[in-house]
Design an enzyme around this catalytic site. Structure first.
Site, short mmCIF file in Angstrom:
data_model
loop_
_atom_site.label_atom_id
_atom_site.label_comp_id
_atom_site.label_asym_id
_atom_site.label_seq_id
_atom_site.Cartn_x
_atom_site.Cartn_y
_atom_site.Cartn_z
N GLU A 59 110.50 61.73 26.73
CA GLU A 59 111.45 61.70 25.61
C GLU A 59 111.53 62.97 24.79
O GLU A 59 112.25 63.00 23.77
CB GLU A 59 111.17 60.51 24.68
CG GLU A 59 111.41 59.17 25.34
CD GLU A 59 111.37 58.01 24.37
OE1 GLU A 59 111.90 56.93 24.71
OE2 GLU A 59 110.81 58.16 23.26
N ILE A 60 110.88 64.03 25.18
CA ILE A 60 110.83 65.20 24.29
C ILE A 60 112.17 65.91 24.21
O ILE A 60 112.63 66.30 23.12
CB ILE A 60 109.70 66.15 24.73
CG1 ILE A 60 108.35 65.44 24.57
CG2 ILE A 60 109.73 67.44 23.93
CD1 ILE A 60 107.16 66.22 25.09
#
Length: 672
Positions: A412-413
Site C-alpha cells: 500500500e505504500i
C-alpha cells in the site's frame, strides 16, 4: 558435513541484572519467557499488553554452552531468526553483529574449540539503533522507529493488533561444520509443461573451494540421473521429464511433489548432498488479453480466478507458532475453497512449514516483501545495502516452492503516498528506489521464473484504480467516495449508507487483493481475553480490542443491514451476519466479472491475538460466520443472484476445467 541445532540449555537475563537469569526456550522470545516466569501478565488478556512496554526498552542476554568434537575449520553459526539488533559472542570473542529479524544471520565460528563452548547473544533495544529525530521528508504510520528496523512491522501496533516489540531467538540456532566444499544453493524451475512432457532447469552453486573438478549429479523421480560439470563453482542443466506429475492447486487436480536430490562429487567421491520437494508446473501472470488489460494468473495453461485471503502472522509472538499450527491454518484455507494466500508485507517471511504446507495442500502464495504503509529510507546507503542483502538471502530460500506465485515489493505504500501527496506532485516517495529500481534488478537475477510486482495495489496512473493491476477495496469499509476529484483530497461518507457493502457492486478492479468487513469473534474467544466486567457493549476493555482507526464503522455496517445490537450477544451475531453477507456479496460480484476480474483475496484469514477485526477465523482458530459464507462463495461451481433493478438474474460461475451441464430449479416464495 555436521549440522546440529543448539536449542538446549539456554538462559535469559536482562543485561543490567534486574531480571533473571532463568531457563528459556529456543526457538522463542523474551515476552514468552517472562510470561512463563510470571514476570509479565498475559499481554493478550484485558489491556495488559500496555503493561509490557518496559520489555522493549531493555538489553537482553541469551546464553548457553555446548560441547564440540571435531575439526572446527570453516564452522559457522546460523541464526535462522535473530530478533533484531544483536551481537554474538563465542567463548568471549565477538563473531559479529546482526540487524535483521527477517532472514538468517551467519557468523564464522572462528573461536570454536574442541570441548566446552560458551555462546552468548546480546540483544539491544530497537531505539538504540534508530535515528533520534524523525526525517521530516518522510511520512510514517503507527511508529517512525519501525521503518529503520528490518523487523516485523506489525509489532509496533496495527489496526488489528497490539504493540508488542519483540526480541529473541525466534527461529532455530544451528552449528554447521561443512567439508571443504558444499552445495550452496539449488534453483529448480519449470520452463515448459504439458501432460505429455515438461522441460525443467536446475542451477547448482557450490560454496567453498574444491581441490579438483566437481560434478553435480541430479536425481528427480521418473528421470534417469543427470550428471554435469561445475565450472567456477556453478552449473546449469535443462532436461525433459516425460509424462510429468504436474503440480496443481487443490481444486484443479493434485498438488503433486517430487523429491529432487543433488549430489556433489569430486575426485574423492561424494562431497555433499542436498534434497528437497519440488513441483513441476508453469505459472505466469498475464497482463493483457484481446487488447485489454487484465491481471490473471495462469497455471499449467489454465486461466485462474484466485480465490483466497490475506495472511498475517498467526501470533504477535511469532516464535511461538509451530509447524502443526501452520498445518491447521493452511488446511482451514483449503477446506474453505481458497486457492491463494497473500503473505502481507507487515509481517515476517514465514517459517518453512508454512510454504511446505501450501505446496502439499495446493494453495498459491502471493509473497509481499516486508515493507508496509510508510515511506522507507532509500537515501541511506546502509539501509539500501541491508535491503539488498535481505532479498539475496530470502529468494534462494523460497524460490523452489511451487506454491510461490508472485513477489511483491510492498503493501500500500504507492497508494498511500498518492493520497498523502495529492497536492504535492513534486514530493519524492522515499523507498521507491528500492521497489522500482533495486528490487526488479535483483529478482531478474535471482528468480526470473516469477513476476515481480512493485507494490500492492499498483498499476496505471492511479495506483488503486480499476484500469490496471491489482486493487485494494477499502472504499467500502471506509465509506470513501469515488471517483476521487483532483484538489478535493479523499472524500468519505461515514454513515450507514456510506459503508454499505452494496457498494462492492461499483468496483470494477482487475484483481482485488484486499477487501474486508469487521466482525466480532465468538463469545468464547472474548471470554478468554476479557474479564467478566468487560463482557458488555462499549466497555473499555472491548473498545481496546477494536484497533480500527474509526471504530464506529462496524456499528454503521450493522445499522444499515440488521439494525444496532442491544447487547454483546446480539453484537456478536449481527456483526457476523453483516460480515458474512457482505463478503458473500463482494465475492459473488467479483466472480461474475470474470475474466475482467481474476482474483478476490479477502482481508483477512487470521488474527495475531484475540480481537475484533476483519478476520474470518479468530485467533483461537474458531471460524466466524464469514468463513462459512466465503466457503460457499468460493466454491468452484457458484450459483449467485444479481440485482439488476426491476429484474433479478441468476448466474453460474465455473472455475473448474470441465464444462457443467444440468438442470437448475428456481422457486419463488415469501415468508407469509
Amino acid at each position: 558435513m555436521i549440522r546440529r541445532f543448539l536449542h538446549d540449555g539456554w538462559t535469559l537475563r536482562a543485561a543490567d541484572e534486574s531480571v533473571g537469569p532463568f531457563p528459556t526456550l529456543v526457538p522463542g522470545d523474551v515476552h514468552s519467557t517472562l510470561l512463563a516466569q510470571g514476570l509479565i501478565a498475559d499481554p493478550f488478556f484485558g489491556i495488559q499488553a500496555e503493561d509490557c512496554r518496559w520489555v522493549e526498552d531493555k538489553t537482553w542476554v541469551y546464553e548457553t554452552s555446548f560441547d564440540f568434537t571435531g575439526n572446527p575449520a570453516r564452522a559457522r553459526l546460523v541464526f535462522h531468526g535473530l530478533d533484531t539488533f544483536a551481537e554474538v559472542f563465542l567463548n568471549g570473542t565477538s563473531l559479529g553483529r546482526a540487524a535483521n529479524m527477517l532472514v538468517a544471520q551467519e557468523f564464522s565460528a572462528l573461536s570454536l574449540r574442541s570441548g566446552a563452548n560458551a555462546l552468548r547473544v546480546v540483544i539491544d533495544p530497537v531505539k538504540a539503533h534508530v535515528p533520534a529525530e524523525p526525517d521530516p521528508r518522510m511520512w510514517y504510520s503507527y511508529d517512525r522507529d519501525r521503518v529503520w528496523a528490518r523487523k516485523a512491522q506489525f509489532g509496533w501496533r496495527w489496526d488489528w493488533g497490539p504493540r508488542l516489540v519483540t526480541a529473541g531467538l525466534w527461529r532455530e540456532v544451528e552449528l554447521v561444520v561443512p567439508g571443504r566444499v558444499e552445495v550452496g544453493s539449488v534453483f529448480f524451475r519449470t520452463l515448459e509443461a504439458s501432460a505429455r512432457e515438461a522441460r525443467v532447469a536446475v542451477d547448482v552453486e557450490v560454496r567453498g573451494e574444491a581441490e579438483g573438478p566437481l560434478t553435480a549429479v541430479v536425481a528427480l523421480e521418473g528421470v534417469p540421473e543427470i550428471r554435469f560439470p561445475l565450472e567456477a563453482g556453478r552449473g546449469h542443466r535443462e532436461f525433459v521429464v516425460r509424462e510429468p506429475r504436474l503440480w496443481w492447486t487443490h481444486d484443479l487436480g493434485e498438488p503433486r511433489l517430487s523429491t529432487l536430490v543433488v549430489r556433489l562429487e569430486g575426485p574423492e567421491g561424494v562431497l555433499d548432498t542436498w534434497s528437497d520437494e519440488v513441483g513441476i508446473r508453469t505459472l505466469e501472470l498475464r497482463r493483457t488479453a484481446g487488447g485489454q488489460s487484465i491481471f490473471q494468473f495462469v497455471l499449467n495453461g489454465v486461466e485462474l480466478f484466485a480465490r483466497g485471503t490475506n495472511w498475517i502472522p498467526a501470533h504477535s509472538l511469532v516464535g511461538t507458532v509451530t509447524d502443526a499450527d501452520y498445518q491447521v491454518w493452511v488446511d482451514l484455507a483449503r477446506q474453505g475453497n481458497q486457492t491463494m494466500l497473500r503473505v502481507w508485507g507487515g509481517g515476517v517471511y514465514e517459517k518453512p512449514a508454512f510454504y511446505r504446507e501450501c505446496d502439499r495442500q495446493g494453495l498459491l502464495v502471493w509473497q509481499d516483501l516486508a515493507y508496509a504503509c510508510s515511506s522507507y529510507p532509500d537515501h541511506d546507503p546502509a539501509f539500501v545495502a541491508a535491503a539488498e542483502a535481505e532479498v539475496r538471502s530470502l529468494v534462494p530460500r523460497l524460490r523452489n516452492h511451487p506454491c510461490l506465485a508472485l513477489w511483491c515489493g510492498n503493501n500500500e505504500i504507492e497508494w498511500i503516498h498518492e493520497q498523502k501527496e495529492r497536492e504535492r506532485p513534486e514530493a519524492r516517495l522515499y523507498g521507491r528506489r528500492l521497489w522500482e529500481d533495486l528490487f526488479p534488478r535483483l529478482f531478474a537475477e535471482l528468480d526470473p521464473s516469477r513476476t515481480y510486482w512493485p507494490s500492492s495495489p499498483f498499476g496505471g496512473t492511479d495506483p488503486n484504480g480499476d484500469d490496471e493491476g491489482d486493487k485494494h477495496n477499502w472504499q467500502v469499509w471506509a465509506g470513501q467516495i469515488y471517483p476521487q476529484v483532483p484538489g478535493q483530497g479523499v472524500r468519505a461518507d461515514n454513515s450507514a449508507a456510506g459503508v454499505s457493502f452494496k457498494h462492492f457492486a461499483h468496483d470494477f478492479g482487475k484483481f482485488v487483493s484486499e477487501f474486508g468487513l469487521h466482525a466480532f469473534p465468538v463469545r468464547a474467544t472474548l471470554e478468554a481475553c476479557l474479564p467478566p466486567e468487560d463482557l458488555v457493549l462499549d466497555s473499555f476493555g472491548l473498545r481496546f480490542r477494536n484497533k480500527d482507526k474509526r471504530p464506529n464503522r462496524g456499528k454503521l455496517l450493522m445499522e444499515g443491514l440488521t439494525g444496532l445490537p442491544g447487547d454483546l450477544d446480539q453484537a456478536i451475531d449481527l456483526s457476523m451476519l453483516a460480515q458474512a453477507d457482505g463478503l458473500r456479496f463482494g465475492v459473488e460480484h467479483y466472480r461474475r466479472r470474470r475474466p475482467d476480474c481474476s482474483g478476490a483475496l479477502v482481508w483477512q484469514l487470521n488474527d495475531c491475538w484475540p480481537t475484533l477485526s476483519w478476520s474470518v477465523v479468530d485467533f483461537y482458530r474458531r471460524p466466524k460466520a464469514g468463513y462459512w459464507a466465503l466457503k460457499r462463495a468460493f466454491a468452484p461451481l457458484l450459483l449467485s443472484w444479481k440485482d439488476e433493478g426491476p429484474l433479478v438474474s441468476l448466474w453460474l460461475t465455473n472455475d473448474t476445467v470441465s464444462p457443467w451441464g444440468g438442470t437448475i430449479e428456481v422457486e419463488l416464495a415469501d415468508f407469509f
